[in-house]
Write a protein that holds these residues in place. Structure first.
Motif, PDB file in Angstrom:
ATOM      1  N   TYR A  35       1.579  -1.424  -0.238  1.00 56.84           N
ATOM      2  CA  TYR A  35       0.525  -0.285   0.058  1.00 56.84           C
ATOM      3  C   TYR A  35       1.041   1.538  -0.057  1.00 56.84           C
ATOM      4  O   TYR A  35       2.055   1.059   0.454  1.00 56.84           O
ATOM      5  N   VAL A  37       2.947   4.496   1.689  1.00 57.04           N
ATOM      6  CA  VAL A  37       2.790   4.819   2.511  1.00 57.04           C
ATOM      7  C   VAL A  37       1.900   5.647   3.161  1.00 57.04           C
ATOM      8  O   VAL A  37       2.132   5.329   5.057  1.00 57.04           O
ATOM      9  N   GLY A  38       1.630   6.819   3.260  1.00 56.20           N
ATOM     10  CA  GLY A  38       0.805   7.756   3.778  1.00 56.20           C
ATOM     11  C   GLY A  38      -0.932   7.287   3.366  1.00 56.20           C
ATOM     12  O   GLY A  38      -1.387   7.718   4.114  1.00 56.20           O
ATOM     13  N   GLU A  39      -1.077   6.643   3.083  1.00 51.92           N
ATOM     14  CA  GLU A  39      -2.802   5.804   2.702  1.00 51.92           C
ATOM     15  C   GLU A  39      -3.613   5.173   3.911  1.00 51.92           C
ATOM     16  O   GLU A  39      -3.311   4.359   4.323  1.00 51.92           O
ATOM     17  N   ILE A  40      -4.702   6.123   3.974  1.00 45.48           N
ATOM     18  CA  ILE A  40      -5.281   4.773   4.632  1.00 45.48           C
ATOM     19  C   ILE A  40      -5.896   4.381   4.289  1.00 45.48           C
ATOM     20  O   ILE A  40      -7.216   4.494   3.622  1.00 45.48           O
ATOM     21  N   VAL A  41      -5.903   2.855   4.514  1.00 50.13           N
ATOM     22  CA  VAL A  41      -6.208   1.446   4.602  1.00 50.13           C
ATOM     23  C   VAL A  41      -7.706   1.009   4.819  1.00 50.13           C
ATOM     24  O   VAL A  41      -8.282  -0.001   4.083  1.00 50.13           O
ATOM     25  N   THR A  57      -2.419  -2.424  11.159  1.00 50.99           N
ATOM     26  CA  THR A  57      -2.356  -0.443  11.358  1.00 50.99           C
ATOM     27  C   THR A  57      -2.242   0.136  12.561  1.00 50.99           C
ATOM     28  O   THR A  57      -2.138  -0.631  13.365  1.00 50.99           O
ATOM     29  N   ASP A  58      -2.114   1.292  11.791  1.00 45.15           N
ATOM     30  CA  ASP A  58      -1.462   2.153  13.325  1.00 45.15           C
ATOM     31  C   ASP A  58      -2.253   2.824  13.061  1.00 45.15           C
ATOM     32  O   ASP A  58      -3.601   2.898  13.485  1.00 45.15           O
ATOM     33  N   ARG A  62      -3.286   3.380   8.481  1.00 43.85           N
ATOM     34  CA  ARG A  62      -2.112   3.188   7.620  1.00 43.85           C
ATOM     35  C   ARG A  62      -1.618   1.660   7.166  1.00 43.85           C
ATOM     36  O   ARG A  62      -1.820   1.215   9.273  1.00 43.85           O
ATOM     37  N   ASP A  63      -1.133   1.164   6.489  1.00 41.29           N
ATOM     38  CA  ASP A  63      -0.489  -0.753   6.812  1.00 41.29           C
ATOM     39  C   ASP A  63       0.751  -0.158   7.459  1.00 41.29           C
ATOM     40  O   ASP A  63       1.722   0.370   7.068  1.00 41.29           O
ATOM     41  N   SER A  66       3.898  -1.386   5.874  1.00 40.98           N
ATOM     42  CA  SER A  66       4.535  -0.425   3.639  1.00 40.98           C
ATOM     43  C   SER A  66       5.042   0.663   4.724  1.00 40.98           C
ATOM     44  O   SER A  66       6.409   1.049   4.201  1.00 40.98           O
ATOM     45  N   ARG A  67       4.485   1.179   5.934  1.00 37.29           N
ATOM     46  CA  ARG A  67       5.981   2.531   6.678  1.00 37.29           C
ATOM     47  C   ARG A  67       7.350   1.766   7.113  1.00 37.29           C
ATOM     48  O   ARG A  67       8.467   2.714   6.982  1.00 37.29           O
TER      49      ARG A  67
END
Length: 273
Positions: A35, A37-41, A57-58, A62-63, A66-67
């Protein structure tokens, strides 16, 4: 296990394997992230591992995987650039001080002694607060902090090599200082310098992560591992992977470097000494 004519302990190979894995991740991170990096999933925060999000998720949904993958690119990239700059500058100045000696050696040694007397974290905090926390500025600040140590280490080795007969013979032939440093001094201190390079890389990673944890390191939208721990600290009470996994990433990288260096064959580690 024997490789390239050297015998490596099994634990040393494990350390090198971790280093290779993190290096490959840092290089290929943009192609590995599932995903943005800054995408809210996800609308759920601090979730645990699932089929869709391997590391949850954070705090914004966000994933985490990925981060962390992209954080490896930032953490390793900045640290490697900073330690390379510090070691190149320190070793070059250390060899020149040992070869020239006299007032130049004394002045440079006193200057770097004064610089190294300042606590690294305090120096980093003041420098970042005054000069900003852009990536180029962080690299320069980290390099300045660790150049004195590289200088003292290289100078102590170069002073001993400079007293050898083959260096004296080269001087009598009329060789210049650049030749003496490049052809006579550097090849004979290269092994210990590379070992010192690895140790300073660990120190830079930890200092960078510490600055980011305090909010003075890498700034959004980029994030290194220290910043990931800071921004997700609220999930610690829930044992959220968002705060635990970046910490494990920092630990795995620094421990792997230490293990790899501690288990280098003596012929490599002590070359030139």
């Amino acid at each position: 296990m024997t490789m390239l004519g050297y015998r490596f302990p099994l634990i040393g190979l494990v350390g090198f394997a971790f280093l290779i894995v993190w290096a490959l991740i840092a290089i290929a991170a943009p192609f590995l992230v599932p995903y943005g990096v800054g995408e809210i999933v996800d609308f759920s925060i601090f979730t645990t591992s699932s089929d869709r999000f391997l590391l949850g998720t954070d705090y914004l949904g966000r994933d985490v995987l990925s981060r962390i993958l992209m954080g490896a690119r930032v953490t390793i990239g900045i640290s490697l650039a900073a330690v390379t700059l510090a070691v190149v500058a320190g070793v070059g100045l250390g060899m020149m001080a040992a070869l020239i000696g006299g007032w130049l050696d004394t002045a440079m040694s006193r200057f770097f002694d004064a610089l190294s007397s300042i606590p690294s974290k305090l120096f980093g905090l003041v420098a970042v607060a005054g000069g900003g926390s852009s990536i180029p500025m962080l690299i320069v600040i980290l390099a300045v902090i660790y150049t004195p140590g590289a200088y003292r280490f290289a100078r102590s080795l170069a002073v001993n090599i400079n007293a050898m007969d083959y260096v004296t013979v080269a001087r009598l032939r009329g060789e210049n200082l650049f030749y003496l440093a490049r052809a006579e001094i550097l090849p004979n201190i290269l092994g210990p310098v590379l070992t010192d390079f690895g140790l300073r890389f660990v120190f830079v990673v930890l200092l960078l992560s510490g600055l980011s944890f305090l909010g003075l390191g890498v700034q959004p939208p980029l994030a290194d591992w220290g910043a990931l721990v800071r921004e997700n600290i609220g999930g610690l009470a829930f044992a959220a992977p968002a705060v635990i996994m970046p910490s494990i990433a920092i630990a795995s990288l620094t421990i792997a470097v230490n293990i790899a260096i501690d288990n280098l064959p003596r012929k490599i580690r002590d070359r030139g000494v």
